[in-house]
Design an enzyme around this catalytic site. Structure first.
Site, PDB file in Angstrom:
ATOM      1  N   ASP A  92      47.808  48.002  42.974  1.00 25.84           N
ATOM      2  CA  ASP A  92      47.540  46.611  42.567  1.00 25.84           C
ATOM      3  C   ASP A  92      48.322  45.530  43.317  1.00 25.84           C
ATOM      4  OD1 ASP A  92      46.146  48.142  40.768  1.00 25.84           O
ATOM      5  OD2 ASP A  92      47.128  47.370  38.987  1.00 25.84           O
ATOM      6  N   ASP A  96      42.999  46.218  40.173  1.00 22.99           N
ATOM      7  CA  ASP A  96      42.413  45.741  38.932  1.00 22.99           C
ATOM      8  C   ASP A  96      41.121  45.038  39.320  1.00 22.99           C
ATOM      9  OD1 ASP A  96      44.377  46.567  37.163  1.00 22.99           O
ATOM     10  OD2 ASP A  96      44.933  44.554  36.527  1.00 22.99           O
ATOM     11  N   HIS A 119      38.733  43.402  36.861  1.00 21.22           N
ATOM     12  CA  HIS A 119      38.303  43.085  35.505  1.00 21.22           C
ATOM     13  C   HIS A 119      37.013  42.261  35.481  1.00 21.22           C
ATOM     14  CE1 HIS A 119      41.969  44.714  33.919  1.00 21.22           C
ATOM     15  NE2 HIS A 119      42.725  43.846  34.567  1.00 21.22           N
ATOM     16  N   HIS A 132      43.216  37.551  34.808  1.00 19.66           N
ATOM     17  CA  HIS A 132      43.692  37.893  36.154  1.00 19.66           C
ATOM     18  C   HIS A 132      42.761  38.922  36.799  1.00 19.66           C
ATOM     19  CE1 HIS A 132      45.367  41.031  33.564  1.00 19.66           C
ATOM     20  NE2 HIS A 132      45.321  41.811  34.637  1.00 19.66           N
ATOM     21  N   LYS A 149      39.910  49.844  38.873  1.00 20.85           N
ATOM     22  CA  LYS A 149      40.212  50.174  37.481  1.00 20.85           C
ATOM     23  C   LYS A 149      40.157  48.927  36.610  1.00 20.85           C
ATOM     24  CE  LYS A 149      45.154  50.001  38.448  1.00 20.85           C
ATOM     25  NZ  LYS A 149      45.469  48.926  37.538  1.00 20.85           N
ATOM     26  N   CYS A 206      51.400  49.288  35.647  1.00 23.71           N
ATOM     27  CA  CYS A 206      50.444  50.098  36.392  1.00 23.71           C
ATOM     28  C   CYS A 206      51.092  51.146  37.298  1.00 23.71           C
ATOM     29  CB  CYS A 206      49.500  49.196  37.177  1.00 23.71           C
ATOM     30  SG  CYS A 206      48.515  48.160  36.065  1.00 23.71           S
TER      31      CYS A 206
END
Length: 181
Positions: free
Chosen positions: A10, A48, A50, A63, A88, A129
């Protein structure tokens, strides 16, 4: 023949200074990570990714929303050297802390298919993470190293990063600095 892989967790704009959920000095790990990439058989990364609406944002500021500048790698990271990116946190119901929770490809399967036995982990953030990815790697039987000079912690509480390092070490992770590779 067994291989060693570098997992960059990340290292995205939103987790670096100026981002939506910045880790203090998160950008300071880019240079040491760039310096070691060529020392590995494989370089992989997690991101990430999202959706705009997710239960994850009940706990954290918005974020790393897919398609935004915040979800991109830090611009100084030599991302062209990354062999594969594991996404993820892509659903509405998952936090996606661990790279092993990737939804676009199974990380454990990928590592085994590529004969990876040693996994070196760096990135952001130590106490979330990075820790989740390291603990999952250990559970799956990988010899796991944490590059202590290539990680930074959120430190919601001042000693969260130190606690995370102790927990990873207690579970079997080997803590080393990148210069010893």
């Amino acid at each position: 023949m067994s291989k060693k892989a570098l997992l960059i967790v990340d290292l995205q704009n939103d987790f670096c200074p100026g981002g939506a959920l910045p880790v203090k000095d998160g950008d300071k790990i880019v240079e040491p990570i760039n310096k070691i990439m060529d020392k590995f058989d494989l370089v992989i990364a997690s991101k990430d990714m999202h959706p705009e609406k997710t239960v994850h944002f009940d706990k954290w500021p918005v974020h790393c929303v897919r398609g935004t500048k915040g979800s991109e790698f830090h611009p100084d990271l030599k991302s062209e050297k990354i062999d594969f990116i594991f996404e993820k946190g892509t659903g509405n119901r998952d936090d996606g802390y661990s790279a092993f929770e990737a939804t676009n490809k199974d990380l454990e399967e990928f590592l085994k298919e590529n004969n990876v036995e040693e996994l070196y982990v760096c990135g952001l953030a130590t106490d979330y993470c990075v820790k989740a990815s390291v603990l999952d790697a250990l559970k799956r039987g990988f010899k796991t190293f944490v590059l202590t000079d290539c990680i930074k912690a959120v430190n919601v509480n001042p000693d969260d990063g130190e606690k995370a390092l102790r927990e990873m070490k207690d579970k079997g992770a080997i803590l080393i600095e990148s210069k010893s590779i």
